[in-house]
Write an enzyme that holds these catalytic residues in place. Structure first.
Site, PDB file in Angstrom:
ATOM      1  N   LYS A   1       0.945  -1.129   0.015  1.00 14.78           N
ATOM      2  CA  LYS A   1      -0.030  -0.022   0.120  1.00 14.78           C
ATOM      3  C   LYS A   1       0.879   1.422   0.041  1.00 14.78           C
ATOM      4  O   LYS A   1       1.823   1.481   0.977  1.00 14.78           O
ATOM      5  CB  LYS A   1      -1.028   0.066   1.239  1.00 14.78           C
TER       6      LYS A   1
ATOM      7  N   CYS B   1      13.606  10.310   7.641  1.00 12.01           N
ATOM      8  CA  CYS B   1      13.691  10.258   8.758  1.00 12.01           C
ATOM      9  C   CYS B   1      15.091   9.903   9.549  1.00 12.01           C
ATOM     10  O   CYS B   1      15.226  10.274  10.854  1.00 12.01           O
ATOM     11  CB  CYS B   1      12.823   8.672   9.157  1.00 12.01           C
TER      12      CYS B   1
ATOM     13  N   GLU C   1      10.044   0.830  10.701  1.00 20.96           N
ATOM     14  CA  GLU C   1      10.997   1.866  10.412  1.00 20.96           C
ATOM     15  C   GLU C   1      10.258   3.066  10.663  1.00 20.96           C
ATOM     16  O   GLU C   1       9.297   3.703   9.869  1.00 20.96           O
ATOM     17  CB  GLU C   1      11.605   1.749   8.914  1.00 20.96           C
TER      18      GLU C   1
ATOM     19  N   VAL D   1      -8.502   0.960   4.934  1.00 19.53           N
ATOM     20  CA  VAL D   1      -7.817  -0.066   4.138  1.00 19.53           C
ATOM     21  C   VAL D   1      -6.448  -0.302   4.909  1.00 19.53           C
ATOM     22  O   VAL D   1      -6.024  -1.691   4.812  1.00 19.53           O
ATOM     23  CB  VAL D   1      -7.398   0.673   2.742  1.00 19.53           C
ATOM     24  N   GLY D   2      -5.764   0.489   5.424  1.00 17.24           N
ATOM     25  CA  GLY D   2      -4.642   0.378   6.018  1.00 17.24           C
ATOM     26  C   GLY D   2      -5.034  -0.650   7.451  1.00 17.24           C
ATOM     27  O   GLY D   2      -4.123  -1.764   7.649  1.00 17.24           O
TER      28      GLY D   2
ATOM     29  N   GLU E   1       9.844  15.261  15.626  1.00 18.11           N
ATOM     30  CA  GLU E   1      10.325  15.033  14.379  1.00 18.11           C
ATOM     31  C   GLU E   1       9.505  16.100  13.691  1.00 18.11           C
ATOM     32  O   GLU E   1       8.576  16.072  13.733  1.00 18.11           O
ATOM     33  CB  GLU E   1      10.056  13.612  13.910  1.00 18.11           C
TER      34      GLU E   1
END
Length: 478
Positions: A175, A285, A251, A212-213, A381
């Site tokens: 996806k 990242c 990750e 969907v995820g 972040e």
């Protein structure tokens, strides 16, 4: 409209959604918008392909198909380059590195590795109850993999998950991120049209529906989830996978520190820090977004970094001389600007940058000082071209500040004494580290983080082994 790949067929959907060029805000193209039903069909296809075909056991077939995939990616490289520039906002020069050309070689690396990788290992015989027992370990595919990627490096992220999973014998539902769906769906088209990968082995989806995820992370027929994205979403994926105890690779985020020791070449370190944080507009990242400097040299280094940032060429990513392109969306630009404004309101000094530039979603290279290690801008972040400078007093203090983070993805250190630099690097808890600008990136180099930067390693031999399970055998010798 770019189509989904489900069970060997390129599929259009009743609904579609626009993908924007972040440098202009204009529509690049439209992507099929997968539904929950599409996701369930894709999972069923992957399950059937794993359970009923020879994909997981036919090493020669997998090598041949990975060869074909590498050839297709190479032959269509220039089409993919223009699409990546337009949809991702990646500067052209970056597509000749980690945005496209280097990721394509992931397919070559794993096709070659698979040919000789030992899937069986003998253990020593043992004696038990008067008999000799022969023992060995075989490695087999983990099963059906749900692979979910982020928007920032869509070619790299998709191939670093898909290719080793296929090499291991897994089947995959991939996806793509809703901000960069066209690039991921283009990969599905190449697989469908230029490889002999059997139907159902690879399924590629794009969707604006978060459910969907959720289907992919909770479905009982999915054996493993590999995800790249924010730590916040990674935590939710771990929780979603827990009821079915799926294998999970994550990750996640980073807030990596670059440490400049007192004997370093300050000009080189300052230039490297500036260009690193502006790579892909800070949307990486592993980029070093905290610059730790000796207190007695703070002002001199800040002046050098500010001068370097002000010289960064940014603008049209299709131009060959552009180093920094736009942020991915107005939503992301607002997030970055909001964090900078809050930092200034809390007492930080805006040395340079901190401005929106239109049209598109550009944000000027930004430098902040007067930041405490506990501040939001030093802990969270940003995912933008924002560098914060924090002073330290001696090597021990530098290590303490560098480790003062929930993240542990990457880092760097500069020193005229390489042994000293390596000693400092070994004390900082992160999965990757550059010494004096050293570049570790490559298909053969395992990548991943400590702490809340993730679980597992991508690429290299370790990246293949993430998708394998060990099975121990024993047989009584006649």
């Amino acid at each position: 409209m770019k189509r989904l790949l489900i069970d060997g067929r390129l599929v259009e959907t009743p609904a579609s959604f626009d993908s924007l060029n972040p440098a202009t805000g204009d529509v690049v193209g439209q992507s099929a918008d997968a539904t929950i039903a599409d996701a369930e069909t894709a999972v069923a296809a992957a399950r059937r392909a794993f359970d009923t075909t020879t994909w997981s056991t036919d090493r020669d077939l997998r090598v041949r198909c990975l060869d074909q995939l590498h050839r297709a990616l190479t032959e269509h490289k220039e089409e993919l380059r223009e699409l990546t520039i337009a949809e991702v906002g990646a500067p052209r020069m970056l597509t000749h590195g980690p945005q496209l050309d280097q990721p394509i070689e992931i397919a070559r690396y794993y096709a070659d590795l698979l040919q000789d990788y030992p899937l069986t290992a003998d253990l020593a015989d043992i004696e038990f109850r008067g008999q000799t027992h022969r023992r060995w370990v075989e490695k087999e595919a983990a099963g059906v993999v749900a692979a979910i990627t982020a928007y920032n490096f869509p070619n790299q992220l998709a191939l670093a998950k898909l290719v080793p999973a296929l090499a291991a014998g897994c089947t995959v539902v991939l996806k793509g991120a809703p901000d960069t769906p066209l690039t991921t769906l283009a990969l599905g088209e190449l697989i469908a049209e230029h490889t002999d990968i059997p139907a159902g082995v690879v399924n590629v989806l794009s969707s604006t529906d978060v459910q969907v995820g959720e289907v992919l992370t909770t479905h009982p027929d999915v054996d493993m989830v590999t995800f790249t994205g924010s730590t916040a979403v990674g935590r939710r994926i771990m929780a979603a996978a827990a009821p079915t105890v799926k294998k999970v690779f994550l990750e996640l985020g980073g807030k990596s520190a670059m440490v400049v020791l007192d004997d370093a070449d300050f000009d080189t370190a300052a230039m490297f820090a500036a260009f690193t944080i502006c790579s892909h507009s800070g949307q990486g990242c592993a980029l070093t977004s905290r610059l730790l400097v000796p207190r007695e040299h703070h002002d001199a280094i800040v002046a050098k970094v500010a001068a370097a940032l002000e010289r960064i060429p940014y603008g049209d990513p299709s131009a060959p001389t552009t180093y920094m392109g736009p942020l991915i969306s107005e939503r992301q630009r607002e997030k970055v600007d909001g964090m900078v404004r809050r930092a200034v309101a809390s007492g930080a000094t805006l040395v340079t940058g901190g401005k929106k530039v239109d049209p598109g979603f550009f944000y000027t290279p930004t430098l902040l000082t007067g930041v405490d290690s506990a501040d939001e801008i030093a802990q969270e972040e940003v995912f933008g071209p924002v560098l914060v400078v924090i002073p330290f007093d001696g090597d021990d203090d530098a290590v303490r500040i560098a480790n003062d983070s929930i993240f542990g993805l990457s880092g760097g250190v500069y020193s005229a004494d390489e042994d000293r630099a390596v000693a400092v690097a070994r004390r900082i808890r992160s999965g990757t580290f550059g010494i004096n600008g050293g570049n570790y990136f490559g298909p053969d180099a395992p990548f991943g983080g400590f702490k809340q930067s993730g679980i597992g390693r991508e690429m290299g031999v370790a990246g293949l082994e993430e998708f394998l399970e060990g099975k121990t055998f024993a047989a009584v010798k006649a």
